[in-house]
Write an enzyme that holds these catalytic residues in place. Sequence first.
Site, short mmCIF file in Angstrom:
data_model
loop_
_atom_site.label_atom_id
_atom_site.label_comp_id
_atom_site.label_asym_id
_atom_site.label_seq_id
_atom_site.Cartn_x
_atom_site.Cartn_y
_atom_site.Cartn_z
N ILE A 45 0.83 -1.21 0.00
CA ILE A 45 0.00 0.00 0.00
C ILE A 45 0.86 1.26 0.00
CG2 ILE A 45 -2.01 -1.05 1.08
CD1 ILE A 45 -1.06 -0.08 3.77
N ASP A 58 9.35 18.50 13.35
CA ASP A 58 8.67 18.52 12.05
C ASP A 58 7.16 18.52 12.26
OD1 ASP A 58 8.61 18.71 9.32
OD2 ASP A 58 8.80 16.57 8.96
#
EC number: 2.7.11.1
Length: 784
Positions: free
Chosen positions: A417, A532
């Site tokens: 995926i 981040d």
Amino acid sequence: MASTRSIELEHFEERDKRPRPGSRRGAPSSSGGSSSSGPKGNGLIPSPAHSAHCSFYRTRTLQALSSEKKAKKARFYRNGDRYFKGLVFAISSDRFRSFDALLMELTRSLSDNVNLPQGVRTIYTIDGSRKVTSLDELLEGESYVCASNEPFRKVDYTKNINPNWSVNIKGGTARALAAPSSVKSEVKESKDFIKPKLVTVIRSGVKPRKAVRILLNKKTAHSFEQVLTDITEAIKLDSGVVKRLCTLDGKQVTCLQDFFGDDDVFIACGPEKFRYAQDDFVLDHSECRVLKSSYSRSSAVKYSGSKSPGPSRRSKSPASVKRGGHHASAYSAARSPVNGTPSSQLSTPKSTKSSSSSPTSPGSFRGLKQISAHGRSSSNVNGGPELARCLSPEGVNGNRCSESSTLLEKYKIGKVIGDGNFAVVKECMDRSTGKEFALKIIDKAKCCGKEHLIENEVSILRRVKHPNIIMLVEEMETATELFLVMELVKGGDLFDAITSSTKYTERDGSAMVYNLANALRYLHGLSIVHRDIKPENLLVCEYPDGTKSLKLGDFGLATVVEGPLYTVCGTPTYVAPEIIAETGYGLKVDIWAAGVITYILLCGFPPFRSENNLQEDLFDQILAGKLEFPAPYWDNITDSAKELISQMLQVNVEARCTAGEILSHPWVSDDASQENNMQAEVTGKLKQHFNNALPKQNSTTTGVSVIMNTALDKEGQIFCSKHCQDSSRPGMELTSPVPPSASAEEPPVSAPAAAPAPLESPTPPGTPAASGCERAGTWRRHRD
């Protein structure tokens, strides 16, 4: 300057007082008078070049001057890093005016979020006997060890000084010294594939695309890294250095020999996060026509072996073609509207790998042999026999791997995926409970030399367990791969939660901020800084009862704070001022990023932005910290929300609030927020300013992309700051106010997406049940 002049005047005064004993050359000396021999006797003043003061300069020959200017070459190692082979620096007075300038350059070259996170502050001799405190103490050909503030670690740094360029060389300093001739011959044999060849490199991006032709031969192609450097200088990407080259068939170039195969045309990509679009590998008719004429003119000299020392020759043609041009690709992407590249996001590009890796690609993981990657082929989408062979109890080379056998027994592995640069993600289901997870498989061979980055990321994931953080469920390891069973979040990211909903209120934004602050308080309590924080890394978890919460992911830049950090990294829109100023930073850079996100949640655009898409302008605004709430976008927002944002976006780190203070603020804790529906206004601004706010066909891919990232994908996010940015040095490109395309994972679609139905995702272990006040469709507020 005044002291120099005074010295010169004193010199001439001394000449006037004491005449030289001899007169001009060829004139007889006078025994009794001084009228002929003195400098004033004949009315002439000797030139300063003839004075005794200047005789010193006559003795300094050109050879002496050149030796003073000659650079001293020295090798520098990281303190305690036994796998780092050292970096050679040429040290001269012209390049480094001071010892601090050398320390700054070593920090940029050797420091990352694991090794020397506080920068290079001390230089030891190779044996650690003393510290180097000045440039004069550095000697030609010597080796030194760079450290921050920690004591010297005794390691045999010179053990791995000779890199293994050939797979036939087993390496080692002893063998290199014992048989240098044999090693030299083996290296020479390994480059017999190099023949003069003219290749065309096309820069990625929107068409028409710039292309350059580069001549490769034994003089210009010494190593793969050197060729990449030459291509970087020739093609001049907007996003900085060339990090990745692919053929027109989509196969990645991984070693020098790949340049000398059947392919003549290559696509160059920089450090931006980029998934190739299908037409990036297809040349249009005009490009093919121009390339055909270009190659017909150059065919006569293609293998002539040009004597030009330059590595490349530029072509004015916009692109090049490969053998008549049949190119197929199954890659899809959402490209940034600015220059065709999502510039602000500075991750390594996401490319789909070829099912067969190059047999000549060098790679090892601490001495382990490289095997071909499994599960990459499109024909093996269900993870069938290949994965079973990879995870078979027999393991690699006949060695049993009980961990892999346990993995297959416990989990049912499904199709691929997600496929990234260093990891592939597969569907994974617990056989006993039926819960869905994501299996992240990291190929160790691709991490050769940078294993510490992966180890740091995994070590942090092991430590954290919180309902607002994506959880590492289990980890297993074989000789060639690392398996991480991760929590799978299918609800999309923060922007998806707003744009796909039918109603979005200030209270919803307050709950989102609560979830984020809750995760930050937990991390900061462990002295972990994320570095981040951005909407793309905040995923929406939808529970069976209809409630939702945010989960923070992507710990590639996270690190443990043990002192001030100096590595300049992050995403421009959310980066804190102390990171840009390089004054040292800590945990509160996450609070600044959370403040930027809170501002965006209430109006749809960032507080600091450049109207001209210039990074310099954006950084100046961040450093100034001038916060505004323009009308009419903020007219209906409560003063309590504005107060909280002002406290989170304080340039003064000491005045900036903490995660705990955010949670106790009335706007977050006391329901001081309003219930007015502002979904249309905020969604409109998000779609205008953020390209990843466009509706996606499948929200699951957003969560997969966050899991798919590794610490190695984050290397491009360590960028040049405002103070060291120039046109010749790669830095952080900015798309303002459009932040990074974290989501170039799905192509943008024009039709609006319907609101997704609640997903039956399993409730993570330890997650409290929704309280009675949390109705279906509302946001959960997990209490610690």
